[in-house]
Design an enzyme around this catalytic site. Structure first.
Site, short mmCIF file in Angstrom:
data_model
loop_
_atom_site.label_atom_id
_atom_site.label_comp_id
_atom_site.label_asym_id
_atom_site.label_seq_id
_atom_site.Cartn_x
_atom_site.Cartn_y
_atom_site.Cartn_z
N SER A 29 -2.37 -4.49 12.72
CA SER A 29 -1.40 -4.08 11.69
C SER A 29 0.00 -3.97 12.26
CB SER A 29 -1.82 -2.75 11.07
OG SER A 29 -1.84 -1.75 12.06
N THR A 161 13.65 0.86 -34.15
CA THR A 161 12.22 1.11 -33.90
C THR A 161 11.55 -0.21 -34.26
OG1 THR A 161 11.79 1.91 -36.14
CG2 THR A 161 12.32 3.58 -34.51
N LYS A 289 24.19 -22.75 -19.55
CA LYS A 289 23.40 -21.52 -19.45
C LYS A 289 23.99 -20.48 -18.50
CE LYS A 289 19.92 -20.68 -21.18
NZ LYS A 289 18.56 -21.06 -20.87
N GLU A 296 15.49 -10.08 -15.11
CA GLU A 296 14.10 -10.53 -15.13
C GLU A 296 13.40 -10.19 -13.82
OE1 GLU A 296 14.45 -14.65 -16.31
OE2 GLU A 296 15.54 -14.06 -18.11
N LYS A 331 -0.10 1.30 4.49
CA LYS A 331 1.30 1.18 4.90
C LYS A 331 1.99 -0.04 4.29
CE LYS A 331 -0.45 2.06 8.81
NZ LYS A 331 -1.57 2.85 8.22
N1 ARG Z 1 -3.80 1.41 12.60
C1 ARG Z 1 -4.64 2.44 12.09
C2 ARG Z 1 -4.22 2.73 10.63
O1 ARG Z 1 -3.16 2.37 10.31
C3 ARG Z 1 -4.51 3.70 12.86
C4 ARG Z 1 -5.74 4.53 12.84
C5 ARG Z 1 -6.81 3.85 13.59
N2 ARG Z 1 -7.96 4.67 13.73
C6 ARG Z 1 -9.16 4.13 13.99
N3 ARG Z 1 -10.12 4.95 14.10
N4 ARG Z 1 -9.35 2.84 14.07
O2 ARG Z 1 -4.92 3.29 9.86
#
Ligand code: ARG
Length: 463
Positions: A29, A161, A289, A296, A331
């Site tokens: 990630s 309305t 145009k 939009e 996230k």
């Molecule tokens: N990258 C993980 C997350 O965003 C952090 C937590 C990871 N914990 C684990 N037990 N793999 O959730």
């Protein structure tokens, strides 16, 4: 894969084989959570200071770790350290760099801590500041609307309305409806701060820790207000993520409704407002145009934000307590929604500063559709003491008569009115006046000019 100084994963003592490289690619990630590097380092600094205060690590180790962490932060800022996808996430990345800089002592940083509490602490700190930022951006929007309203107190338009002409309103009253909405949005974001101010750090993987940590210390250090109370709930909880996504969705929905209305009013059919050239785009084939693309965009992006909310709700619905990899996706949703909402608010502000009202057209349209019919019914109730339903029927007859003769209330002769309701006299004519209609809506919250002036004062004080 996160590796320590000897280029081994932190779990290499346990897991003997290299992980599937396909999984490594999708499982990391870092590309997303690298945005949390400052929060992650701040969180580690507070944690390490606490560990030392509690005599869990030595003064020397603490200082070494702090030195390493600050260096990592500065080097990331200066782009001397680059993020590298081989690390699973920002936490493993920072830990790994710490090993590179200070060696074995880096291994003390993860005492009495898990990535499970680390990641939520980072995210809460990030969300706290972005929530405040969104509130400030909305303050700006509100200020712009109030300014525009102040200039349009006496701008008369048809209130709709079902998109059919209903009753005359002041354009300022219409705009101030959005001040109410954006104020509610602000309050929603403000309320979210309560949960964002509860410190999750110190709950470990899910049970707390056997070390004598001081959670209240990190609460203060990291500017939280209180400390979470149940370690299992803390690790599993993503309500604050949902709160952010929901608040953003409602705010985006308000923006989208405004955008939709502006699109309609800017259309050639309505022609009630004109967008300035800096908030339209052209067509590749039709030279004439001027398309309202930015509006939009605002409407379209709202769907994506709802998508983030619903996908987070879905991730959570069947998830047992406590941590699962599924949660890692929170996230991306939060960041995408934040980016979208921020640019949407900024674009909204720009559009609000860059359109002109077609006042003539607003009046023209207001004179269609027998827009003062309700005023006439009210007048009959007051003057002739009819029950409202009887007055309504009289007006309905008069409307039908006008439609047959292709007339408006304004150009009816008195004898035509009397044919339908003989008890009415000349006084009825002033009822057809649009300004009078608006003036008469003095009930609290109504569109009368006097109310609007008062409300503008109130809103200006509030914001
Ligand atoms: N990258 C993980 C997350 O965003 C952090 C937590 C990871 N914990 C684990 N037990 N793999 O959730």
């Amino acid at each position: 894969m996160a590796k320590n100084k000897n280029n081994q994963t932190v779990w290499s003592a346990r897991i003997k084989k290299n992980r599937s490289s396909i999984y490594d690619k999708v499982g990391s990630s870092l590309e997303v959570d690298k945005r949390l590097f400052k929060e992650d380092i701040a969180c580690s600094i507070a944690h390490v200071e606490m560990l030392h205060k509690q005599k869990i690590i030595s003064f020397k180790v603490k200082n070494k770790i702090l030195f390493g962490l600050n260096r990592i932060k500065n080097q990331i800022i200066k782009k001397k350290i680059l993020f590298d996808r081989k690390h699973e996430d920002i936490h493993m990345f920072v830990e790994n760099k710490l090993f590179e800089i200070i060696g074995e002592d880096a291994g003390y940083v993860h005492t009495a801590r898990s990535r499970n509490d680390q990641v939520i602490t980072d995210l809460k700190i990030w969300l706290r500041s972005k929530t405040v930022e969104i509130i400030n951006l909305l303050n700006n929007t509100i200020k712009i609307i109030i300014k525009k309203s102040n200039k349009n107190i006496y701008t008369i338009m048809p209130g709709f309305t079902h998109l059919k002409n209903a009753q005359p309103v002041s354009f300022a009253h219409y705009l101030l409806a959005y001040v109410e909405m954006f104020n509610r949005d602000k309050n929603r974001f403000k309320k979210n701060l309560n949960q964002l101010l509860e410190n999750p750090l110190g709950v470990g993987a899910l049970t707390g820790t056997s070390f004598n940590i001081d959670r209240n210390y990190t609460t203060k250090k990291l500017k939280f207000k209180t400390t979470t109370r149940n370690s299992i709930d803390t690790v599993s909880d993503r309500d604050y993520v949902l709160d952010f996504l929901y608040s953003s969705s409602v705010c985006a929905m308000h923006i989208s409704r405004m955008a939709e209305e502006f699109i309609i009013w800017n259309s050639d059919a309505f022609n009630l407002l004109n967008l300035n050239d800096n908030v339209v785009t052209g067509s590749s084939i039709m030279p004439q145009k001027k398309n309202p693309d930015p509006l939009e965009y605002l409407r379209g992006q709202t769907g994506n934000t709802y998508g983030d909310l619903f996908s987070m709700l879905t991730i959570l619905k069947g998830l047992p307590l406590s941590y699962f990899k599924d949660l890692q996706d929170d996230k991306k949703k939060v960041f995408d929604t934040y980016d979208r909402l921020k640019s949407s608010i900024l674009i909204t502000n720009e559009i609000l500063n860059n359109f002109k009202i077609n006042k003539k057209k607003m009046i023209e349209l207001s004179n269609k559709g027998h827009i003062t019919a309700t005023d006439l019914a009210d007048h009959i109730v007051r003057e002739l003491k009819y029950p409202f339903r009887k007055a309504y029927n009289v007006v309905a007859k008069l409307v039908n008569y006008c439609d047959q003769k292709n007339k408006n209330f304004n150009n009816l002769e008195m004898h035509e009115i009397k044919k339908i309701e003989p008890k009415l006299d000349e006084n009825v004519m002033k009822i057809f006046d649009l300004e009078n209609s608006i003036k008469s809506k003095k009930s609290f919250g109504g569109t009368s000019f006097e109310n609007i002036k008062k409300m503008i004062k109130n809103y200006s004080k509030m914001n």
